[in-house]
Write an enzyme that holds these catalytic residues in place. Sequence first.
Site, PDB file in Angstrom:
ATOM      1  CG  ASP A  34      -0.226  -0.103   2.512  1.00  9.54           C
ATOM      2  OD1 ASP A  34       0.993  -0.386   2.485  1.00  9.54           O
ATOM      3  OD2 ASP A  34      -0.852   0.109   3.559  1.00  9.54           O
ATOM      4  CG  HIS A 238      17.814   2.017 -20.337  1.00 10.35           C
ATOM      5  ND1 HIS A 238      16.577   1.791 -20.904  1.00 10.35           N
ATOM      6  CD2 HIS A 238      18.319   3.078 -20.997  1.00 10.35           C
ATOM      7  CE1 HIS A 238      16.377   2.665 -21.870  1.00 10.35           C
ATOM      8  NE2 HIS A 238      17.414   3.460 -21.950  1.00 10.35           N
ATOM      9  CG  ASP A 255      21.812   9.071 -19.816  1.00  8.81           C
ATOM     10  OD1 ASP A 255      21.295  10.173 -19.517  1.00  8.81           O
ATOM     11  OD2 ASP A 255      21.405   8.357 -20.751  1.00  8.81           O
ATOM     12  CG  ASP A 266      18.340  12.616 -21.579  1.00 11.15           C
ATOM     13  OD1 ASP A 266      19.254  12.018 -20.985  1.00 11.15           O
ATOM     14  OD2 ASP A 266      17.631  12.083 -22.467  1.00 11.15           O
ATOM     15  CG  HIS A 345      21.116   4.284 -28.449  1.00 10.16           C
ATOM     16  ND1 HIS A 345      21.385   5.579 -28.819  1.00 10.16           N
ATOM     17  CD2 HIS A 345      22.188   3.872 -27.735  1.00 10.16           C
ATOM     18  CE1 HIS A 345      22.555   5.941 -28.330  1.00 10.16           C
ATOM     19  NE2 HIS A 345      23.078   4.920 -27.666  1.00 10.16           N
ATOM     20  CG  HIS A 349      14.918  11.413 -26.758  1.00  9.16           C
ATOM     21  ND1 HIS A 349      14.634  12.288 -25.749  1.00  9.16           N
ATOM     22  CD2 HIS A 349      16.026  10.733 -26.368  1.00  9.16           C
ATOM     23  CE1 HIS A 349      15.533  12.124 -24.772  1.00  9.16           C
ATOM     24  NE2 HIS A 349      16.399  11.190 -25.131  1.00  9.16           N
ATOM     25  CG  HIS A 356      12.418   8.878 -24.224  1.00  7.95           C
ATOM     26  ND1 HIS A 356      12.540   7.527 -24.110  1.00  7.95           N
ATOM     27  CD2 HIS A 356      13.655   9.361 -23.976  1.00  7.95           C
ATOM     28  CE1 HIS A 356      13.786   7.211 -23.809  1.00  7.95           C
ATOM     29  NE2 HIS A 356      14.486   8.314 -23.723  1.00  7.95           N
ATOM     30  CD  GLU A 380      20.129  10.009 -26.224  1.00  7.89           C
ATOM     31  OE1 GLU A 380      20.571   9.157 -25.455  1.00  7.89           O
ATOM     32  OE2 GLU A 380      19.009  10.547 -26.088  1.00  7.89           O
ATOM     33  CE1 TYR A 384      26.433   3.050 -24.941  1.00  6.67           C
ATOM     34  CE2 TYR A 384      25.602   2.832 -27.192  1.00  6.67           C
ATOM     35  CZ  TYR A 384      25.698   3.555 -26.020  1.00  6.67           C
ATOM     36  OH  TYR A 384      25.074   4.769 -25.914  1.00  6.67           O
ATOM     37  NE  ARG A 408      23.510   7.378 -23.440  1.00  4.58           N
ATOM     38  CZ  ARG A 408      23.566   6.215 -22.814  1.00  4.58           C
ATOM     39  NH1 ARG A 408      23.997   5.137 -23.446  1.00  4.58           N
ATOM     40  NH2 ARG A 408      23.196   6.092 -21.559  1.00  4.58           N
ATOM     41  CD  GLU A 410      21.087  12.120 -23.620  1.00  5.54           C
ATOM     42  OE1 GLU A 410      21.475  11.451 -22.637  1.00  5.54           O
ATOM     43  OE2 GLU A 410      19.936  12.077 -24.072  1.00  5.54           O
TER      44      GLU A 410
HETATM   45  N1  GLY Z   1      18.355   8.966 -20.364  1.00  7.78           N
HETATM   46  C1  GLY Z   1      17.433   8.510 -21.306  1.00  7.78           C
HETATM   47  C2  GLY Z   1      17.873   8.784 -22.662  1.00  7.78           C
HETATM   48  O1  GLY Z   1      18.989   9.207 -22.870  1.00  7.78           O
HETATM   49  O2  GLY Z   1      17.133   8.691 -23.598  1.00  7.78           O
HETATM   50 MN    MN Z   2      20.136  10.245 -21.454  1.00  7.83          MN
HETATM   51 MN    MN Z   3      18.238  10.910 -24.101  1.00  7.51          MN
END
Ligand code: GLY
Ligand code: MN
Ligand code: MN
Length: 438
Positions: A34, A238, A255, A266, A345, A349, A356, A380, A384, A408, A410
Amino acid sequence: MQIDYSRRRTDLMAQLAGATAVFRSAPMAVMHNDVEYPFRQESDFYYLTGFNEPDAVAVLAPHHEEHKFVLFVQPKDLAKETWTGYRIGVDQAKALYAADEVYPISELDEKLVQYVEKAERLYYHFGLDQEFNQKILRLWQRLLATYAKRGTGPVAIEDARLLLQTMRRVKQPEELALLRQAIAITVKAHNVAREMARPGLYEYEIQAEMEHLFRREGGMGPAYPSIVASGENSCILHYIENKRQLQTDDLLLIDAGCAYGYYNADITRTFPVAGKFSTEQRILYELVLEAQLQAIAQVQPGKAFNEFHDAATRTITAGLVKLGLLQGNVDELIENKQHKAFFMHGTGHFLGLDVHDVGTLRNSDKTWKPFEPGNVVTVEPGIYISPYYQPAEGQPEVGDRWRGIGIRIEDDLLVTETGHEVLTAGVPKTIEVMEGDR
Ligand code: GLY
Ligand code: MN
Ligand code: MN
């Protein structure tokens, strides 16, 4: 800067014309048993109302003579409020949220029909709340069944999100002010993280410093679960466990972004924990940085949304071929999606109320929409190389020295009238600063 929710509703109502739109607030989400997660309003609902409570419904009925904006809210209830917080309540909601009429949510079944029965269409997004979806469907079916007799009523249900995503795609000045604040806090946190990083620390210690700063500076907290990924964890897109101890030879991929006033930053940076790239880490870092700069150059008004991803993909694929990590013709490798073994990826975005963020990407003929001034987009790219990487048929073996490296970079960009502004330029990304003294 005051947000003018009423102007947003007016803009939307101009598009609704003879239709009625119904918006459902976010539900409370259960963490366990709960215990609930902190409440976070559904973004479209918030965009149109600024109202920040669960169990609410907003109705826009531009054709209604008196009540064009109606709210259904939780009523005041002192006993319940003692547990879960003060409620705005019916009386105050009218003045504070500029509603033409406000009802307690318990009267929804009885009162909603008068705002829908004369509408030509109904706008509603079928969300996760199945019970509420059923309620809307039943209302619609009931009105359809009597349409012949009454001669009015919604003949179709459309998804209101499609209208909202076009509106939210272009940020208003007051949205940009909040976004800039989210980014300013995030920039500080990334700079703190880079300066504190050293072998022996745990990933969570860096996460804690960053999130401490997010809150201390007035942010709502992390915009999404912070990724503090050292060594081979950097190959997990992630990774959020954040529990490993940093080692001397590691790269650290962070990130993390702060939410401020419902707007999200982001940012990702990757750097060597001990202040010195290995040869392979440096080569791949330079390649990702080059891909990112090439992609950033494509973020301009009028450029189609796919071009920045194409630029990053081309740079990375050509670079990987040069390094002998992929083999074949660059165009064919991209065509066959073989670059996805290392860059799996998208390049970015939209960013806004959602991390996103919503925004139509393609026209109905499948061509990509162009960027417009006011769009905010992340850029970004990454590479990898998993420790467990297995080459596809016809592709070369990859030596151990390359494995376990994830990179990465970004940034968040605003599309301007003449090009773009890198909103996140306050966090350095050059090789020199990434190495720095630690
Ligand atoms: N941190 C989420 C992305 O980079 O899309
Ligand atoms: Mn990110
Ligand atoms: Mn992002």
